[in-house]
Enzyme design. Structure first.
Site, PDB file in Angstrom:
ATOM      1  N   HIS A  74       0.812  -1.216   0.000  1.00 13.21           N
ATOM      2  CA  HIS A  74       0.000   0.000   0.000  1.00 13.21           C
ATOM      3  C   HIS A  74       0.847   1.269   0.000  1.00 13.21           C
ATOM      4  CE1 HIS A  74       0.322  -0.117   4.555  1.00 13.21           C
ATOM      5  NE2 HIS A  74       0.399   1.183   4.372  1.00 13.21           N
ATOM      6  N   ASP A 100       0.347  -7.494   1.614  1.00  9.44           N
ATOM      7  CA  ASP A 100       0.802  -6.114   1.804  1.00  9.44           C
ATOM      8  C   ASP A 100       2.318  -6.018   1.810  1.00  9.44           C
ATOM      9  OD1 ASP A 100       0.529  -3.408   1.972  1.00  9.44           O
ATOM     10  OD2 ASP A 100       0.125  -3.349   4.127  1.00  9.44           O
ATOM     11  N   SER A 103       4.708   2.485   7.929  1.00  8.20           N
ATOM     12  CA  SER A 103       4.392   1.327   7.097  1.00  8.20           C
ATOM     13  C   SER A 103       5.567   0.913   6.227  1.00  8.20           C
ATOM     14  CB  SER A 103       3.208   1.648   6.175  1.00  8.20           C
ATOM     15  OG  SER A 103       1.998   1.312   6.775  1.00  8.20           O
TER      16      SER A 103
END
Length: 516
Positions: A88, A120, A195
């Site tokens: 993402h 992911d 992230s």
């Protein structure tokens, strides 16, 4: 309750929220065996940690399309510049900018080699050089070991590390943007921007890839080392894993009902791109399975695990940008607009897709606030008062036309009429609406050209299509249906002089909302 399981005009009416809103995807708006030469130690973690900026056009369910630069983190796993981050963070970006060790003065280029929306994960390649890099922890990952989250939270170029312990060493986890069998829960605080950054042990060895955090419960999540290592070699070779090329998020309405998988962006050249899926689409079904129904990517990813990402997979999509539903296939026939007009006319009239998309529409709400529908902006003569049927029943009503007086008295002006009422109080059934209205329009010379069942997953009923009305070649389409949950009935009709007028019906069906 809301009449459909899919939203219309997403964001404009405040109908949507991201599932598990407090669970934040940390992105801001055997590769190397243990003990490899040149790997960083704990004191040098910063040297192999990356800040990544993804620049491109994304579509948010609440803000619409925008060109933006979002920032996340990543980390180097080889001397020649291979790095790991989250799907993402990078997928769908037009360009990637990378800075190492918080050195904002030296910008590096990078390309995405392979990715997985279900896991992911993504592997990127920096421009070739000799880089410090991480080792993976070779020891078991157990509860209560000390761990440290490294990265660049909140888009700040200043390198940050936070300390915590592993609270769950290995647990399955489904989130709105991933579906993983092996996740580490820990309390080393992460924020948006963390992230894709590494979760390391006290020796600076990677135990996981950070991808989500829950501030409310002081909980952080990392993709387990074992899950990452299973696929990194494939990703590094340019092979996607459990991926159709979507940067997506499962979406729910205000009541927590799953709506589908929202497409934030699409990887160019991917299966999704070739199928015609666009940023801003809502994927509602994949191979006949409703996806995102539980507010996570679980069902979507289970379809890919069952059939494989290269299989021909049927798909159903709602596109808020034009208010139309689409169906087609990944790795097969590209998606096309589902059109009642095309079905009713046998394809002799416009399918409605291009006409509906190119025209300007406006949302109209009836006086009771129960019914909303999109109509052409030039159909500005509008009545939103309640309608009383011949039996005395009251219906929420919207009527719109360029000229309602002409629309109501003849066939020389286009227009639309929308009626809805709770099933318990509806005095006229769907069949009776069709019979009553059909008898009336046939008195004006209208010829019944086609009649067929209608079903879109939210409503079931019948439509009748008439031509040659009033001696001026006008067309008339009447749809009468009941919501699949049985709560209410609807009657919707369009009087048309052109294909563009008929296309308003497809837009109306895609935008229609009734709540009782």
């Amino acid at each position: 309750m809301t009449s459909r399981h899919m939203p219309r005009r997403l964001g404009a009416a405040g109908l949507t929220t991201i599932a598990a809103a407090t669970l934040l995807s940390g992105c801001v708006p055997s590769f190397l065996p243990g003990g490899s030469s040149g790997a960083v130690g704990f004191d040098d973690v910063q040297q192999a940690t990356l800040q990544i900026e993804s620049v491109g056009t994304f579509v948010s369910p609440e803000e619409g399309g925008y060109e933006a630069a979002g920032r996340g983190s990543g980390f180097l796993i080889s001397e020649n510049g291979l790095a790991v981050t989250n799907n993402h963070v990078v997928v769908g970006a037009g360009t990637l900018k990378v800075w190492r060790a918080g050195d904002t003065g030296t910008e590096l280029n990078a390309k995405v080699l392979g990715s997985s929306e279900c896991l992911d994960l993504a592997v990127i390649q920096l421009e070739k050089d000799s880089y410090p890099h991480f080792d993976w922890r070779s020891d078991d990952i157990t509860t209560a070991i000390d761990v440290y989250a490294a990265g660049f939270p909140l888009g700040d170029p200043t390198f940050t590390m936070t300390r915590g312990i592993v609270s769950k060493a290995d647990t399955p986890m489904d989130t709105p943007w991933a579906s993983l069998d092996d996740v580490i829960e820990h309390d080393a605080r992460i924020r948006g921007g963390n992230s894709g950054g590494p979760l390391v042990d006290a020796q600076g060895r990677v135990v996981g890839v950070n991808y989500a955090g829950n501030d409310q419960y002081d909980q952080s999540l990392a993709i387990h080392r074992d899950q990452a290592q299973e696929v990194i070699a494939q990703l590094a070779k340019g092979e996607n894993v459990l991926s159709l090329g979507i940067n997506g998020t499962a979406l729910t309405d205000e009541e927590g009902t799953g709506l589908g998988v929202w497409v934030n962006s699409v990887a160019s050249g991917s299966s999704a791109d070739k199928a015609g899926v666009k940023p801003g689409d809502l994927l509602t079904k994949l191979e006949g399975v409703s996806v995102g129904a539980d507010g996570t990517m679980s069902d979507y990813c289970n379809v890919l695990r069952t059939h494989g990402q290269d299989a021909t997979l049927s798909a159903e999509v709602f596109r808020p940008a034009d208010g139309l539903y689409y169906s087609g296939q990944f790795n097969g026939d590209p998606i096309e607009a589902d059109s009642v007009v095309a079905a009713a006319t046998g394809g002799t009239a416009s399918s409605g897709g291009s006409a509906a998309a190119s025209a300007d529409f406006v949302s109209i709400v009836d006086d009771s606030g129960s019914v909303t529908v999109d109509v052409p902006v030039d159909w500005s003569d509008v009545d939103t008062a309640a309608f009383t049927d011949p039996r005395g029943g009251t219906w929420a009503s919207i009527e719109a036309s360029p000229d309602r007086a002409t629309y109501g008295s003849g066939w020389s002006a286009p227009g639309i009429s929308v009626l809805a009422a709770p099933t318990a109080t509806a005095t006229i059934s769907s069949e009776e609406w069709l019979q009553m209205v059909g008898s009336y329009v046939q008195q004006d010379g209208c010829v019944l050209a086609s009649s067929d069942a209608y079903s879109d997953g939210a409503y079931e009923g019948t439509y009748d299509y008439y031509t040659d009305c009033g001696g001026v070649g006008a067309s008339f389409l009447m749809l009468a249906a009941t919501s699949v949950d049985g709560t209410h009935s609807v009657a919707l009709s369009v009087q048309a002089l052109t294909d563009a007028d008929l296309a308003a019906l497809d837009r109306a069906l895609g935008s229609f909302i009734a709540a009782f």
